[in-house]
Design a protein around this motif. Structure first.
Motif, PDB file in Angstrom:
ATOM      1  N   ASN A  40       0.968  -1.314   0.086  1.00 52.90           N
ATOM      2  CA  ASN A  40       0.072   0.034  -0.080  1.00 52.90           C
ATOM      3  C   ASN A  40       0.908   1.277  -0.015  1.00 52.90           C
ATOM      4  OD1 ASN A  40      -2.227  -1.689   0.086  1.00 52.90           O
ATOM      5  ND2 ASN A  40      -2.416  -1.721   2.176  1.00 52.90           N
ATOM      6  N   ILE A  41       1.825   1.292   0.803  1.00 51.45           N
ATOM      7  CA  ILE A  41       2.762   2.539   0.955  1.00 51.45           C
ATOM      8  C   ILE A  41       3.737   2.793  -0.512  1.00 51.45           C
ATOM      9  CG2 ILE A  41       4.892   3.199   2.028  1.00 51.45           C
ATOM     10  CD1 ILE A  41       4.340   1.723   4.365  1.00 51.45           C
ATOM     11  N   THR A  42       4.099   1.656  -1.035  1.00 51.56           N
ATOM     12  CA  THR A  42       4.773   1.662  -2.318  1.00 51.56           C
ATOM     13  C   THR A  42       3.866   2.055  -3.307  1.00 51.56           C
ATOM     14  OG1 THR A  42       4.661  -0.528  -2.932  1.00 51.56           O
ATOM     15  CG2 THR A  42       6.780   0.147  -1.804  1.00 51.56           C
ATOM     16  N   ALA A  43       2.626   1.601  -3.515  1.00 53.79           N
ATOM     17  CA  ALA A  43       1.671   1.809  -4.417  1.00 53.79           C
ATOM     18  C   ALA A  43       1.504   3.360  -4.492  1.00 53.79           C
ATOM     19  CB  ALA A  43       0.368   1.126  -4.455  1.00 53.79           C
ATOM     20  N   LYS A  44       1.332   3.769  -3.278  1.00 54.98           N
ATOM     21  CA  LYS A  44       1.005   5.351  -3.126  1.00 54.98           C
ATOM     22  C   LYS A  44       2.062   6.114  -3.483  1.00 54.98           C
ATOM     23  CE  LYS A  44      -1.187   8.565   0.616  1.00 54.98           C
ATOM     24  NZ  LYS A  44      -0.398   9.626   0.283  1.00 54.98           N
ATOM     25  N   ALA A  45       3.192   5.619  -3.210  1.00 57.00           N
ATOM     26  CA  ALA A  45       4.496   6.445  -3.625  1.00 57.00           C
ATOM     27  C   ALA A  45       4.552   6.486  -5.043  1.00 57.00           C
ATOM     28  CB  ALA A  45       5.422   6.011  -2.864  1.00 57.00           C
ATOM     29  N   VAL A  46       4.335   5.618  -5.675  1.00 58.14           N
ATOM     30  CA  VAL A  46       4.837   5.353  -7.288  1.00 58.14           C
ATOM     31  C   VAL A  46       3.617   6.162  -7.882  1.00 58.14           C
ATOM     32  CG1 VAL A  46       4.434   3.749  -9.063  1.00 58.14           C
ATOM     33  CG2 VAL A  46       5.695   2.977  -7.131  1.00 58.14           C
ATOM     34  N   ARG A  47       2.414   6.106  -7.522  1.00 61.13           N
ATOM     35  CA  ARG A  47       1.447   7.131  -8.121  1.00 61.13           C
ATOM     36  C   ARG A  47       1.536   8.324  -7.627  1.00 61.13           C
ATOM     37  NH1 ARG A  47      -2.127   2.195  -7.119  1.00 61.13           N
ATOM     38  NH2 ARG A  47      -2.213   1.171  -9.424  1.00 61.13           N
ATOM     39  N   GLU A  48       1.977   8.830  -6.682  1.00 54.66           N
ATOM     40  CA  GLU A  48       1.655  10.270  -5.975  1.00 54.66           C
ATOM     41  C   GLU A  48       2.797  10.887  -5.973  1.00 54.66           C
ATOM     42  OE1 GLU A  48      -1.287  10.000  -2.848  1.00 54.66           O
ATOM     43  OE2 GLU A  48      -2.501   8.712  -4.204  1.00 54.66           O
ATOM     44  N   ASP A  49       3.984  10.409  -5.229  1.00 51.58           N
ATOM     45  CA  ASP A  49       5.115  10.939  -4.832  1.00 51.58           C
ATOM     46  C   ASP A  49       6.184  11.581  -5.831  1.00 51.58           C
ATOM     47  OD1 ASP A  49       6.907  11.942  -2.989  1.00 51.58           O
ATOM     48  OD2 ASP A  49       6.500  10.238  -1.587  1.00 51.58           O
ATOM     49  N   GLU A  50       7.048  12.288  -5.494  1.00 50.82           N
ATOM     50  CA  GLU A  50       8.066  12.879  -6.317  1.00 50.82           C
ATOM     51  C   GLU A  50       8.906  11.784  -6.622  1.00 50.82           C
ATOM     52  OE1 GLU A  50      10.037  16.518  -4.780  1.00 50.82           O
ATOM     53  OE2 GLU A  50       8.445  16.507  -3.401  1.00 50.82           O
ATOM     54  N   GLU A  51       9.631  11.975  -8.311  1.00 47.95           N
ATOM     55  CA  GLU A  51      10.199  10.853  -8.680  1.00 47.95           C
ATOM     56  C   GLU A  51      11.284  10.187  -7.972  1.00 47.95           C
ATOM     57  OE1 GLU A  51      10.432   9.816 -13.088  1.00 47.95           O
ATOM     58  OE2 GLU A  51      12.716  11.125 -12.549  1.00 47.95           O
ATOM     59  N   PRO A  52      12.243  10.907  -7.247  1.00 38.58           N
ATOM     60  CA  PRO A  52      13.182  10.190  -6.390  1.00 38.58           C
ATOM     61  C   PRO A  52      12.512   8.864  -5.338  1.00 38.58           C
ATOM     62  CG  PRO A  52      13.663  12.421  -6.316  1.00 38.58           C
ATOM     63  CD  PRO A  52      12.333  12.380  -7.295  1.00 38.58           C
ATOM     64  N   VAL A  53      11.399   9.499  -4.909  1.00 37.38           N
ATOM     65  CA  VAL A  53      10.903   8.562  -3.877  1.00 37.38           C
ATOM     66  C   VAL A  53      10.223   7.527  -4.703  1.00 37.38           C
ATOM     67  CG1 VAL A  53       9.009   8.305  -2.071  1.00 37.38           C
ATOM     68  CG2 VAL A  53      10.376  10.398  -2.478  1.00 37.38           C
ATOM     69  N   ALA A  54       9.392   7.649  -5.505  1.00 34.88           N
ATOM     70  CA  ALA A  54       8.572   6.885  -6.523  1.00 34.88           C
ATOM     71  C   ALA A  54       9.717   5.726  -7.035  1.00 34.88           C
ATOM     72  CB  ALA A  54       8.017   7.429  -7.750  1.00 34.88           C
ATOM     73  N   ASP A  97      19.851  10.281 -24.012  1.00 28.57           N
ATOM     74  CA  ASP A  97      20.874  10.460 -22.792  1.00 28.57           C
ATOM     75  C   ASP A  97      21.011   8.921 -22.291  1.00 28.57           C
ATOM     76  OD1 ASP A  97      22.072  10.856 -20.352  1.00 28.57           O
ATOM     77  OD2 ASP A  97      20.032  11.583 -19.390  1.00 28.57           O
ATOM     78  N   GLU A  98      22.383   8.716 -22.542  1.00 25.72           N
ATOM     79  CA  GLU A  98      23.103   7.391 -21.854  1.00 25.72           C
ATOM     80  C   GLU A  98      22.791   6.942 -20.576  1.00 25.72           C
ATOM     81  OE1 GLU A  98      26.505   5.454 -23.160  1.00 25.72           O
ATOM     82  OE2 GLU A  98      26.216   5.963 -25.107  1.00 25.72           O
ATOM     83  N   GLY A  99      22.803   7.949 -19.526  1.00 28.11           N
ATOM     84  CA  GLY A  99      22.594   7.596 -18.134  1.00 28.11           C
ATOM     85  C   GLY A  99      21.333   7.796 -17.790  1.00 28.11           C
ATOM     86  N   ALA A 100      20.241   7.978 -18.639  1.00 30.75           N
ATOM     87  CA  ALA A 100      18.984   8.246 -18.273  1.00 30.75           C
ATOM     88  C   ALA A 100      18.152   7.172 -17.501  1.00 30.75           C
ATOM     89  CB  ALA A 100      17.936   8.495 -19.513  1.00 30.75           C
ATOM     90  N   TRP A 101      17.516   7.638 -16.259  1.00 33.47           N
ATOM     91  CA  TRP A 101      16.753   6.647 -15.517  1.00 33.47           C
ATOM     92  C   TRP A 101      15.660   7.386 -14.960  1.00 33.47           C
ATOM     93  CZ3 TRP A 101      16.782   1.606 -15.250  1.00 33.47           C
ATOM     94  CH2 TRP A 101      15.675   1.113 -14.078  1.00 33.47           C
ATOM     95  N   ASN A 102      14.513   6.986 -15.331  1.00 30.37           N
ATOM     96  CA  ASN A 102      13.209   7.674 -14.742  1.00 30.37           C
ATOM     97  C   ASN A 102      12.213   6.816 -14.325  1.00 30.37           C
ATOM     98  OD1 ASN A 102      11.980   6.818 -17.073  1.00 30.37           O
ATOM     99  ND2 ASN A 102      13.004   8.555 -18.247  1.00 30.37           N
ATOM    100  N   ILE A 103      11.079   7.129 -13.795  1.00 31.81           N
ATOM    101  CA  ILE A 103      10.110   6.160 -13.390  1.00 31.81           C
ATOM    102  C   ILE A 103       9.539   5.158 -14.405  1.00 31.81           C
ATOM    103  CG2 ILE A 103       8.026   7.756 -13.729  1.00 31.81           C
ATOM    104  CD1 ILE A 103       8.743   5.487 -10.592  1.00 31.81           C
TER     105      ILE A 103
END
Length: 868
Positions: free
Chosen positions: A261-275, A337-343
């Protein structure tokens, strides 16, 4: 000397002033180390000094205690331990005092230095009062002192291993850290420092995680911190959860629903570093379960003691939709961008791991998402659908995937040429590569590539190689796996009709102006090499035509004079690629008599070029040119002798290259190739080679991974020169003996055991080569005195029960070689040996055919020796 001014000068923009200051500091350090360190700690603790000099003083202090290089690190530790006690006490007192400084940079630097000192002293039972005095700090104000102390405790846990701190102190550290994290702590910086410290302290908490109450408490505190109003604390708390997921996987069951529940909320709503960390938690659980399931193989029907909790299997109905949503959050320019990493990338990576964890079950959960989005006008939806498809191709069974691939293939080939969006093309080409990697080749029963679609696939891929560099690079990758899948097709390959066109297109790519972007040039050469490697007899004449083309290109790289360092780097990169390409061509043409003869007309010219490449003196090139020369030696056989006078100095240089130990290792391998090619013609060079090998083996500067191949190189030399090896026998046997002793009494982690097995294998290959080299020679009796030790070594590794199959095969082979070469002299020794009978029987009944064959030969040799 006025140290403040020197430290300021050391940061000056004027190069000369800076160099001068660095020299004075170095001189001071060499002349009076205790004085130097005291002055630095005095600078760091002094509130009246400028922050820049305090910070630099602390940094120099830290570098006087630790180094990346192992040898250097050992020296620095010894130096500190031998330092005058009074000076050390003063320095340590100054460091502790700095933790209460109002200047945050000074505090932070001091906490790093304290941890380095602790890393040296605590294992030696020195500075026992440190943890106590840090803990008493935590309970005092001001807040900044509390924050610095928690930061120090975190660094300290990073520096020392858990067995150094007793459980009572661990409990106190954890208590202090958890109090610092609790919501009753008002200062945000203190809570952040505490959360980061917990991350480093988790490895110390084995006992606490085994106690239900303490574990519940720790988990509650971490989960509460994921809800903090401060984004940095939320991120740090999720990092703790990721670490817990791998360290304490087997303790997670009671918490997994809440964590979902905590991770799902973070993935959907939190800022990218947290998600990102919240997704990482599930990727980490997948890694754990993949490892467990691989270790226990597929056979866990009814076996309830497999330590797998199937968290992923239970969560997929909720987890997969959550991950699919992330795929729609792409960034505009992530492909460039070779080092790109995002959600979106993290979500796709996690989806791929879920597919590997649960297999077929994921397919029905992802297919509706693909069908719904693959034709949408918004590029994000098309790209996400394609990415989802590409991500689930490893894990599920071919039976489940092939029907989907058959439907999707034509659609994807169209998208790769016609989609208006570059992202979609990039991901489509990547997905095609994954289809060919996992679902095409001799292991798959139903071919997805048929006469009907082969032509279209190749046309589209070659067309895409003209696209933007990132799309072209992925198209090369797809072609690479397409060629690889046809590796074992017999005399005729479906790619034969297109061979010329494929090679031409790849060469064209290597000449593109923008070929350095997105690793495009490298990808094109790697693909060309694979196409050549997997080609069949029919195309051999075309491969031969490549030789002058590639040699010409290599020749052109040698033309440039007075290059800038950037141009030098480009030149050396290109030389490496071209030498790598020639290596594959030489191996291909050298492997059959008909093509070898035609190839020989180019051998002199090629070798001349390789020698010129060496003369350019750059480490990266050496490696590829060295490997290519190994292939050339193998192909030319005894004729290679004519190149030795000129080549030998580079061979010696490679053997002396300790710093770039990969170059050294590659050179050792090439010595083996040359021994096999030249046989007794290598004799004139043996003194130099053996001297260098023995010197390398006795050095403690050389990376350990190079030692095993050096030992097997003794075997290659002995096999090549036969009884001439007598002049080195005593030295070689003595080196082998001491290494053999090292490799039997070992307890250690998996990595060490793996290394020890590589070492044993190298030693055994040496023994094997020496016995075979001396066989049927009048000097065989020289080996008799060494036989008891060798048998003892075989007993030793047999008794330890931790050898892998490779070592087992080589070991039983050595037993056979010993009997075969020494005959009746060996008979009584073998009969007296503690375990050779058991070892032989075990190998005879092995499932592994190679081991069984070796054992049958050894049995024959022993029977002959005993009956003589």
């Amino acid at each position: 000397m006025e140290v403040t001014q020197v430290l300021l000068n050391a940061q000056s923009i004027d190069g000369a002033v800076r160099k001068n200051a660095e020299e004075s500091l170095k001189q001071f350090q060499e002349q009076n180390l205790p004085g130097f360190l005291l002055v630095l700690s005095g600078e760091l603790v002094n509130e009246e000094k400028p922050v820049e000099t305090r910070k630099l003083a602390g940094l120099i202090l830290k570098n006087a205690l630790d180094a990346k290089d192992q040898q250097r690190k050992v020296e620095l530790v010894q130096r500190w331990l031998l330092l005058d006690g009074n000076a050390k006490s003063q320095i340590k007192a100054g460091l502790l005092k700095t933790l209460t400084s109002p200047v945050s940079d000074a505090r932070s630097t001091a906490s790093q230095v304290i941890a380095k000192v602790a890393g040296i002293e605590l294992p030696h039972k020195q500075w026992p009062e440190l943890i106590g005095s840090l803990l008493s700090n935590v309970h005092q104000l001001p807040a900044h002192a509390k924050q610095a102390t928690l930061e120090t405790l975190g660094y300290l846990c990073e520096e020392v291993s858990p067995d150094v701190i007793d459980q009572d102190q661990v409990n106190k550290i954890l208590t202090a850290v958890v109090q610092g994290m609790s919501s009753s702590e008002v200062n945000i910086d203190v809570r952040l420092a505490a959360t980061r410290a917990l991350y480093n302290a988790l490895g110390f908490a084995q006992a606490n995680f085994s106690n239900d109450m303490e574990r519940d408490y720790l988990m509650r505190v971490v989960c509460e911190a994921t809800q903090s109003p401060d984004v940095r604390i939320r991120q740090a708390a999720f990092e703790c959860l990721v670490s817990i997921s791998s360290t304490y996987y087997e303790k997670l069951a009671p918490y997994i629903q809440d964590i979902f529940n905590i991770t799902a909320k973070a993935v959907r709503e939190d800022e990218e570093p947290v998600a990102l960390q919240a997704v990482e938690f599930w990727s980490s659980i997948c890694d754990e379960e993949i490892d467990i399931l691989e270790e226990y193989g597929g056979d866990f029907t009814g076996d309830s003691n497999i330590p797998c909790f199937y968290f992923i299997k239970q969560a997929i109905l909720a987890l997969v939709p959550m991950l699919l949503e992330t795929l729609l959050k792409q960034e505009e320019d992530q492909d460039q961008d070779e080092g790109a990493w995002n959600i979106a990338m993290a979500g796709g990576t996690c989806l791929g791991l879920v597919a590997r964890t649960v297999g077929d079950d994921i397919v029905p959960l992802v297919v509706p998402f693909i069908e719904e989005n693959i034709s949408k006008p918004d590029w994000r939806q098309r790209e996400a659908a394609t990415y989802a498809f590409g991500s689930i191709l490893e894990g599920p069974s071919p039976e489940k995937l092939i029907p989907l691939v058959n439907v999707a293939l034509t659609f994807m080939l169209t998208a790769l040429t016609k989609d208006p969006n570059s992202h979609v093309k990039d991901t489509t080409a990547w997905t095609l590569g994954r289809i060919f990697e996992f679902l095409h080749g001799s292991a798959v029963d139903t071919p997805i590539i048929t006469q009907a679609n082969c032509q279209q696939i190749i046309t589209v891929l070659l067309q895409s190689m003209k696209d933007t560099p990132n799309v072209a690079e992925k198209a090369c990758g797809a072609l690479y796996f397409l060629a690889q899948g046809y590796e074992e097709v017999g005399p005729s390959s479906p790619l034969t009709p297109f061979f010329q066109e494929i090679v031409q297109s790849l060469l064209t790519v290597t000449h593109r102006e923008d070929a350095r972007e997105s690793r495009l040039r490298t990808a094109a050469y790697e693909t060309l090499n694979e196409v050549v490697r997997c080609s069949t007899e029919e195309t051999a004449p075309l491969v031969l035509q490549l030789v002058p083309v590639i040699t010409m290109e290599l020749h052109n790289t040698l033309e440039g004079q007075n290059l800038s360092s950037d141009e030098k780097e480009k030149q050396s990169e290109l030389q490496g690629l071209l030498c790598g390409c020639l290596q594959v061509i030489i191996q291909k043409l050298g492997s059959s008599e008909s093509t070898k003869y035609a190839f020989m007309q180019y051998a002199d010219q090629i070798m001349g070029l390789f020698l010129k490449v060496f003369a350019c003196r750059s480490a990266t090139v050496h490696e590829e040119a060295m490997l290519a020369i190994g292939a050339l030696a193998y192909a030319t056989g005894p004729d290679f002798a004519k190149y030795m006078p000129e080549f030998y100095k580079y061979l010696e240089m490679g053997l002396q290259n300790f710093e770039e130990y990969q170059v050294c290792a590659v050179t050792v391998g090439v010595v083996g190739d040359i021994c096999r090619a030249l046989e007794e013609k290598i004799v004139p060079y043996c003194d130099g080679i053996m001297t260098q090998l023995l010197k390398n083996l006795s050095s403690n500067q050389l990376h350990r991974s190079v030692k095993p191949p050096m030992f097997s190189c003794f075997g290659d030399i002995a096999l090549a020169v036969g009884e001439y090896f007598e002049k080195y026998l005593m030295w070689a046997m003595s080196a082998l003996q001491s290494a053999a002793e090292l490799s039997t009494h070992t307890a250690g982690d998996d990595e060490l055991i793996e290394y020890i097995n590589t070492l044993r294998n190298g030693i055994l290959e040496a023994y094997s080569g020496i016995f075979q080299g001396f066989k049927n020679s009048p000097k065989t009796q020289l080996l008799i005195p060494y036989a008891p030790h060798i048998l003892q070594f075989l007993d030793g590794i047999y008794m330890e029960k931790d050898m892998d199959d490779v070592v087992m095969k080589t070991a039983i082979g050595v037993l056979g070689d010993l009997a075969d070469t020494l005959g009746s002299h060996a008979a009584s020794l073998i009969q007296q040996s503690v375990s050779s009978k058991d070892f032989l029987n075990e190998c005879l009944s092995s499932e592994d055919l190679m081991i069984k064959e070796s054992a049958e030969w050894a049995k024959l040799a022993i029977t002959r020796a005993i009956s003589v």
